[in-house]
Scaffold this motif. Structure first.
Motif, PDB file in Angstrom:
ATOM      1  N   PHE A  91       0.685  -1.269   0.022  1.00  0.00           N
ATOM      2  CA  PHE A  91       0.055   0.026  -0.019  1.00  0.00           C
ATOM      3  C   PHE A  91       0.980   1.277   0.064  1.00  0.00           C
ATOM      4  CE2 PHE A  91      -3.205  -3.029   1.617  1.00  0.00           C
ATOM      5  CZ  PHE A  91      -4.065  -2.649   0.869  1.00  0.00           C
ATOM      6  N   CYS A  92       0.356   2.315  -0.715  1.00  0.00           N
ATOM      7  CA  CYS A  92       1.278   3.726  -0.896  1.00  0.00           C
ATOM      8  C   CYS A  92       0.063   4.608  -0.487  1.00  0.00           C
ATOM      9  CB  CYS A  92       1.442   3.915  -2.158  1.00  0.00           C
ATOM     10  SG  CYS A  92       2.370   2.542  -3.120  1.00  0.00           S
ATOM     11  N   PHE A  93       0.611   5.581   0.660  1.00  0.00           N
ATOM     12  CA  PHE A  93      -0.307   6.391   1.263  1.00  0.00           C
ATOM     13  C   PHE A  93      -0.131   7.778   0.676  1.00  0.00           C
ATOM     14  CE2 PHE A  93       0.551   2.792   3.751  1.00  0.00           C
ATOM     15  CZ  PHE A  93      -0.640   2.524   4.395  1.00  0.00           C
ATOM     16  N   SER A  94      -1.164   8.655   0.939  1.00  0.00           N
ATOM     17  CA  SER A  94      -0.987  10.064   0.663  1.00  0.00           C
ATOM     18  C   SER A  94      -0.403  10.709   1.747  1.00  0.00           C
ATOM     19  CB  SER A  94      -2.367  10.555   0.368  1.00  0.00           C
ATOM     20  OG  SER A  94      -3.113  10.403   1.645  1.00  0.00           O
ATOM     21  N   ARG A  95       0.061  11.989   1.780  1.00  0.00           N
ATOM     22  CA  ARG A  95       0.916  12.608   2.752  1.00  0.00           C
ATOM     23  C   ARG A  95       0.107  12.798   4.048  1.00  0.00           C
ATOM     24  NH1 ARG A  95       5.206  16.167   0.827  1.00  0.00           N
ATOM     25  NH2 ARG A  95       6.276  15.000  -0.606  1.00  0.00           N
ATOM     26  N   SER A  96      -1.356  12.785   4.000  1.00  0.00           N
ATOM     27  CA  SER A  96      -2.206  12.936   5.003  1.00  0.00           C
ATOM     28  C   SER A  96      -2.241  11.517   5.657  1.00  0.00           C
ATOM     29  CB  SER A  96      -3.574  13.513   4.898  1.00  0.00           C
ATOM     30  OG  SER A  96      -4.219  12.683   3.996  1.00  0.00           O
ATOM     31  N   GLY A  97      -2.106  10.456   5.134  1.00  0.00           N
ATOM     32  CA  GLY A  97      -2.445   9.267   5.491  1.00  0.00           C
ATOM     33  C   GLY A  97      -3.812   8.785   5.514  1.00  0.00           C
ATOM     34  N   ALA A 140      -5.093   5.702   0.653  1.00  0.00           N
ATOM     35  CA  ALA A 140      -4.192   4.623   0.247  1.00  0.00           C
ATOM     36  C   ALA A 140      -4.396   4.037  -1.304  1.00  0.00           C
ATOM     37  CB  ALA A 140      -4.312   3.264   1.147  1.00  0.00           C
ATOM     38  N   ALA A 141      -3.503   3.717  -1.963  1.00  0.00           N
ATOM     39  CA  ALA A 141      -3.308   2.950  -3.288  1.00  0.00           C
ATOM     40  C   ALA A 141      -2.866   1.620  -3.060  1.00  0.00           C
ATOM     41  CB  ALA A 141      -2.794   3.974  -4.230  1.00  0.00           C
ATOM     42  N   ALA A 142      -3.170   0.591  -3.771  1.00  0.00           N
ATOM     43  CA  ALA A 142      -2.533  -0.638  -3.894  1.00  0.00           C
ATOM     44  C   ALA A 142      -1.692  -1.086  -5.039  1.00  0.00           C
ATOM     45  CB  ALA A 142      -3.334  -1.679  -3.488  1.00  0.00           C
TER      46      ALA A 142
END
Length: 327
Positions: A207-213, A216-218
């Motif tokens: 999973f990859c996250f935006s700055r804010s958390g 998510a993207a997979a």
């Protein structure tokens, strides 16, 4: 990178030139690498390329290099290629856009949108409540989107630990009762009325996250296929929480997942209450199924803990009681 691969990327992105950047990661057992390419002359600053090249002799970390293992990996990359070519998600369960795919001989190339450039540039090895819930929402949206969709071209049964594809691990399993029950557990999961497409390898590292958390993207769809959504949920939770956290937090996190799932299901003919009841019952079965795999694959693994053993005992007791009632 071969000239023909460079040409493919340049054409797919309408770029004038490219520069090979850092290696994002090497693929399991020496089957290739993932690299970032920096582009010029187009509206994309970069792309990520998954370059698969089947080795003459795989270097499995555990020394388990078999024809069966190799065939499973080859099939997994074929499935991933098919996934990116033929399946699409929406913003609620973000995945990288596929820009180009090619396959020739013992090589495959998948050209993907760079999620860093798209705002998902955070990677975490440990997460807090916000990121865990972001991933559970991603899974809920994903499972809702593909609810009832046949896994055409994918694994008929998703996840990399599926019993049918792991006979070696079952043979090595030193737990007689669980070994005897493995087929019944698999049958219970495969017999669900409500099936979806599962990611199949939904660990925190994918999973990859935006700055804010908050979002998510997979990535990594090698083991995407049909099945019960609980398989992804248990694998994800087990990848980011220890036994004490699981004992304390799983009930509330499951509530969060099912709230998101029911909000995301758009099909009007779905009995949401029945869906939740079935999948909640399958939670312990899915956890035990993965526990079965781990015990045969790596008996000293850190995920083999008190929480996993407790759920396994509960499932084995249920199966025993069911068997007694059938006589």
């Amino acid at each position: 990178m071969k000239p023909e691969h460079q040409d493919l990327v340049l054409r797919a992105c309408s770029a004038s030139s490219l520069r090979v950047g850092a290696t994002v990661q090497t693929l399991w057992s020496g089957y290739g690498e993932i690299v970032r390419l920096h582009l010029e002359g187009c509206d994309r600053p970069s792309v990520v390329v998954k370059h698969v090249k089947f080795p003459e002799e795989a270097a499995h970390p555990g020394g388990r290099n078999t024809d069966r293992s190799h065939a499973r990996k080859v099939r997994s990359y074929q499935v991933e290629t098919h996934w990116y070519r033929n399946y699409h998600t929406d913003p609620s369960c973000r995945t990288p856009a596929c820009l180009a795919v090619c396959s020739h001989g013992d090589e495959m190339l998948i050209v993907l949108e760079d999620l860093d450039a798209a705002g998902y540039d955070q990677r975490w090895t440990s997460v807090k409540d916000r990121e865990i819930k972001a991933c559970l929402r991603w899974l809920a949206h994903f499972h809702a989107l593909f609810l009832g969709v046949p896994p055409e071209g994918l694994w008929p049964v998703g996840t990399y630990w599926h019993l049918e594809t792991r006979p070696d691990e079952l043979e090595a399993l030193d737990h007689a009762e669980l070994k005897a029950a493995a087929g019944a557990i698999d049958e219970a999961l495969n017999g669900c009325v409500f099936k979806t497409v599962v990611h199949g390898d939904a660990k925190l590292a994918n999973f990859c996250f935006s700055r804010s958390g908050e979002d998510a993207a997979a990535v990594d769809f090698q083991y995407v296929g049909g099945g019960c959504g609980m398989k992804d949920v248990v694998y994800f939770l087990g990848s980011c929480m220890d036994e004490r956290e699981c004992e304390k937090r799983v009930p509330g996190l499951l509530d969060h997942y099912f709230t998101a799932l029911k909000r995301s299901v758009k099909k009007k003919d779905v009995d949401l209450g029945a869906l939740e009841r079935e999948w909640r019952e399958m939670f312990a079965f899915a956890w035990t199924d993965f526990h079965r795999f781990l015990l045969g694959w790596s008996p000293g693994h850190w995920k083999i803990n008190r929480y996993s053993k407790q759920l396994t005992e509960e499932v084995l007791l249920k199966l025993k009681q069911k068997k007694q009632l059938s006589f």
